[in-house]
Write an enzyme that holds these catalytic residues in place. Structure first.
Site, short mmCIF file in Angstrom:
data_model
loop_
_atom_site.label_atom_id
_atom_site.label_comp_id
_atom_site.label_asym_id
_atom_site.label_seq_id
_atom_site.Cartn_x
_atom_site.Cartn_y
_atom_site.Cartn_z
N CYS A 105 18.19 8.76 102.02
CA CYS A 105 16.82 9.24 102.00
C CYS A 105 16.78 10.72 102.33
O CYS A 105 17.78 11.31 102.74
CB CYS A 105 15.98 8.47 103.02
N ARG A 143 17.44 12.65 96.63
CA ARG A 143 18.08 11.82 97.63
C ARG A 143 17.49 10.41 97.67
O ARG A 143 18.03 9.52 98.34
CB ARG A 143 17.96 12.46 99.01
N TRP A 181 15.08 6.06 99.73
CA TRP A 181 15.92 5.21 98.91
C TRP A 181 16.06 3.90 99.67
O TRP A 181 16.62 3.87 100.77
CB TRP A 181 17.29 5.86 98.68
N ASN A 192 16.87 8.63 108.03
CA ASN A 192 17.85 8.47 106.95
C ASN A 192 19.07 7.81 107.57
O ASN A 192 19.65 8.32 108.52
CB ASN A 192 18.22 9.84 106.37
N GLY A 193 19.48 6.65 107.03
CA GLY A 193 20.63 5.94 107.57
C GLY A 193 20.38 4.46 107.66
O GLY A 193 19.42 3.94 107.06
N GLU A 203 34.86 8.60 83.53
CA GLU A 203 33.76 9.48 83.91
C GLU A 203 32.72 9.56 82.78
O GLU A 203 31.51 9.56 83.04
CB GLU A 203 34.28 10.88 84.24
N LYS A 258 28.73 8.54 83.17
CA LYS A 258 27.63 9.45 82.85
C LYS A 258 26.59 8.77 81.97
O LYS A 258 25.39 8.88 82.18
CB LYS A 258 28.16 10.70 82.13
N GLU A 314 24.68 5.73 83.88
CA GLU A 314 23.82 6.04 85.02
C GLU A 314 22.54 6.75 84.63
O GLU A 314 21.54 6.64 85.35
CB GLU A 314 24.58 6.84 86.08
N HIS A 370 43.60 -6.88 74.53
CA HIS A 370 43.91 -7.96 75.47
C HIS A 370 42.64 -8.65 75.95
O HIS A 370 42.58 -9.12 77.09
CB HIS A 370 44.72 -7.42 76.65
N LYS A 401 21.44 11.07 95.16
CA LYS A 401 22.50 12.05 95.02
C LYS A 401 23.60 11.88 96.06
O LYS A 401 24.78 11.88 95.75
CB LYS A 401 21.90 13.45 95.12
#
Length: 612
Positions: A2, A27, A76, A102-103, A485, A489, A492, A508, A607
């Protein structure tokens, strides 16, 4: 995850808090709220969704919201669904105390039960409301000092937190506390601020201090006093932001992500060039001495998400160039696997923010086991940077878009520098070889600049495939690491299901998912593997796939098997991942735009991941 912000001064705090929240929205953006001291007392307004919803609610509720001290929060969600009642700030007791957090408070259930036994009623499902009631409970008539109350409260908490606390006892004071989550204090003239990130304070001041774990700060308009866990005053270094506010603004681009994609040549140049002197890699004052590098027996590279993917590229380059056993490991798994760590091992931890909780915990474990730790981070004086034995900063500047681009490219560059340095120190390359490799590294920004010219081609390709429900990325060796990567991208920011596979693994089992019209993106930048990769492309084409091939200028394979081919400028193949990712970032970006996605703030993501 957050974002918190607070302001105390002489101006109206509300527009300052709102502007600060907008700068922290990356955030978390499940909900937002503010608590402010107004003529009507301590007033809280909060709303589910984006900060714009909060602004609208403030207008709807009307009333005079003028205040000179207040706190704000953008959330968040961890405990409790995104909703108005779970939004921060939370009030304690009868509304005398307000808290933003935040946490994660790990023992919140135990504390909640005890507080309920004392008559406290909870209105939310959050762990944070427990903190608000706990502060209220401890803040009795005998204890009028809010800072000492907060100090008592946090000693009862297990978990991580960055807190902003206000009380009706002093309407010009904010008390801040921190353990395991970032918190900075902006030092102004007749005003001071608290925030999760410098971006929230830089339009008011460039001077700041960093609160360390277990410290509590008393923030008033004309003073900041910091105490340690024993209540003793601590002298803090005042630091200065070195970048301009324009670096955290869009600068005419539609999205931060596109701006940051285009900034990659500069980010790589700023990371590489200061560390090459007289055609040799030079590391100063970070512990990477020649003696230590000669003695390394095993390198552990640790990261999460894109940082891990950079580490996977780094692993392959280091093993090929330095012939040292190297592993790239998921930070969240590393600490629980009882890893084998030797006294002569080196642990490279990679984090854009320098606050990633899993990465920080893994680094601490490696340090305890006796390994030398080196951090590759983008934020000066972040927790990982301060706790590592050495640090290599990636001078990428602030990165606002949740999906990393320029920070990832800068991380790759830092890993290349380490590879060249170790190879030379251990005698695996000559002075001439090092000179040539350094020249290639210094040429990388120019190569990236040339690669960015594929922008219009990637936009055109994106319009053709934006409606696909599933996309596959293939590659071998370094290209497989780059494919991971590329896949991340796309998924997300566009919400399209995508997977990356080592090309030889496709047959396979996964090839059963290929059907008519499936988009497959193949990366082929390693000359020794061209033929193998083309064979894998033929396998998916035979089953109806449409293929985009990303390859080098000297690719000599059969181009007819692909619908689209993107050629990269000539580059040393060890550094090719820095080029192949550029068209992949652009493809993901333009597909997300085509699908009307919120590119900079994709759903459910934040982020900086500061909780486990």
């Amino acid at each position: 995850m957050c974002g918190i912000v607070g302001f105390t001064g002489r101006e109206n705090a509300l527009p300052i808090l709102i502007k600060g929240l907008y700068s922290l929205e990356y955030r978390g953006y499940d909900s937002a709220g503010v608590a402010a001291f107004t003529k009507d007392g301590l007033r809280v307004v909060k709303a589910r969704g984006r900060i714009a919803n909060l602004e609208e609610k403030i207008k709807e509720e009307g009333g005079d919201m003028y205040c000179t001290c207040g706190i704000g929060h953008t959330r968040w969600a961890t405990h409790g669904e995104p909703s108005d009642r779970n939004s921060h700030p939370h009030l304690g007791g009868k509304g005398k105390v307000a808290v933003v957090h935040n946490g994660i408070i790990e023992n919140y259930k135990e504390l909640r039960e005890r507080l309920e036994a004392h008559g406290y009623e909870f209105k939310s499902e959050t762990d944070t409301e427990t903190v608000a009631h706990l502060v209220d409970y401890l803040h009795t008539g005998k204890q009028e000092d809010l800072a000492k109350t907060v100090l008592q409260a946090v000693q009862r908490l297990r978990g991580s937190y960055a807190l902003g606390v206000v009380s009706m006892d002093n309407t010009q004071e904010i008390v801040a506390a921190r353990r395991g989550n970032p918190l900075v204090i902006g030092i102004g003239e007749g005003e001071n601020m608290i925030a999760s990130d410098i971006t929230a304070i830089i339009n008011r001041t460039k001077r700041y201090i960093i609160l360390d774990d277990n410290e509590v700060a008393i923030v008033r308009p004309d003073s900041v006093v910091v105490m340690n866990e024993f209540g003793d005053t601590v002298e803090k270094e005042i630091m200065t932001v070195t970048w301009d506010m324009s670096a955290a603004e869009k600068g005419g681009y539609q999205h931060f992500m596109l701006k940051e994609i285009m900034e990659q040549p500069k980010a790589v140049a700023d990371t590489v060039k200061p560390r090459i002197k007289n055609d040799a890699v030079v590391f100063e004052d970070n512990g990477l001495t020649d003696e230590r590098l000669r003695e390394i027996e095993h390198i552990h590279i640790i990261g999460c998400g894109s940082a891990l993917h950079a580490g996977m590229v780094g692993k392959r380059v280091i093993e090929a160039m330095c012939r040292i056993r190297c592993t790239a490991e998921v930070a969240s798994e590393f600490r629980y696997e009882n890893p084998i760590i030797g006294k002569k091992d080196m642990c490279i931890v990679i984090s854009q923010s320098g606050e990633t909780a899993d990465t920080l915990a893994a680094m601490r474990l490696a340090k305890q086991a006796g390994a030398f730790t080196i951090a590759i981070v983008n934020v000066v004086s972040s927790t990982i940077a301060r706790e590592a034995d050495g640090v290599l900063y990636t001078w990428a500047g602030p990165e606002i878009s949740v999906a990393t681009t320029k920070a990832y490219s800068a991380q790759l560059s830092a890993l290349y520098l380490i590879s060249v340095k170790i190879a030379r120190v251990r005698g695996l390359i000559s002075i001439g070889d090092e000179r040539a490799l350094c020249a290639e590294l210094q040429r990388l920004p120019e190569c990236i600049e040339q690669t960015l010219k594929c922008q219009s081609d990637m936009q055109r390709i994106a319009t053709l495939y934006a409606n696909r429900s599933s996309v596959f990325f293939l590659g071998r060796g370094l290209d497989y690491a780059a494919a991971l990567e590329a896949s991340l991208k796309l998924k997300e920011i566009s919400y399209i299901h995508s997977e990356a596979y080592a090309a030889g693994e496709l047959k396979h089992g996964t090839i059963s998912l290929i059907e008519e019209g499936t988009l497959v993106v193949a990366l082929a930048t390693q000359p020794a593997l061209f033929e193998k990769t083309v064979s894998n492309i033929r396998e998916v084409v035979a089953r109806g796939a449409s293929v985009v091939l990303v390859t080098t200028d000297d690719f000599t394979g059969d181009e007819s098997v692909c619908q689209h081919i993107v050629r990269l400028p000539k580059c040393l193949y060890e550094f090719s991942a820095s080029l192949s990712i550029i068209p992949m970032q652009l493809l993901a970006y333009y597909i997300a735009v085509e699908r009307n996605c919120d590119v900079d703030k994709p759903r459910n993501l934040a982020k900086s991941v500061t909780v486990e």
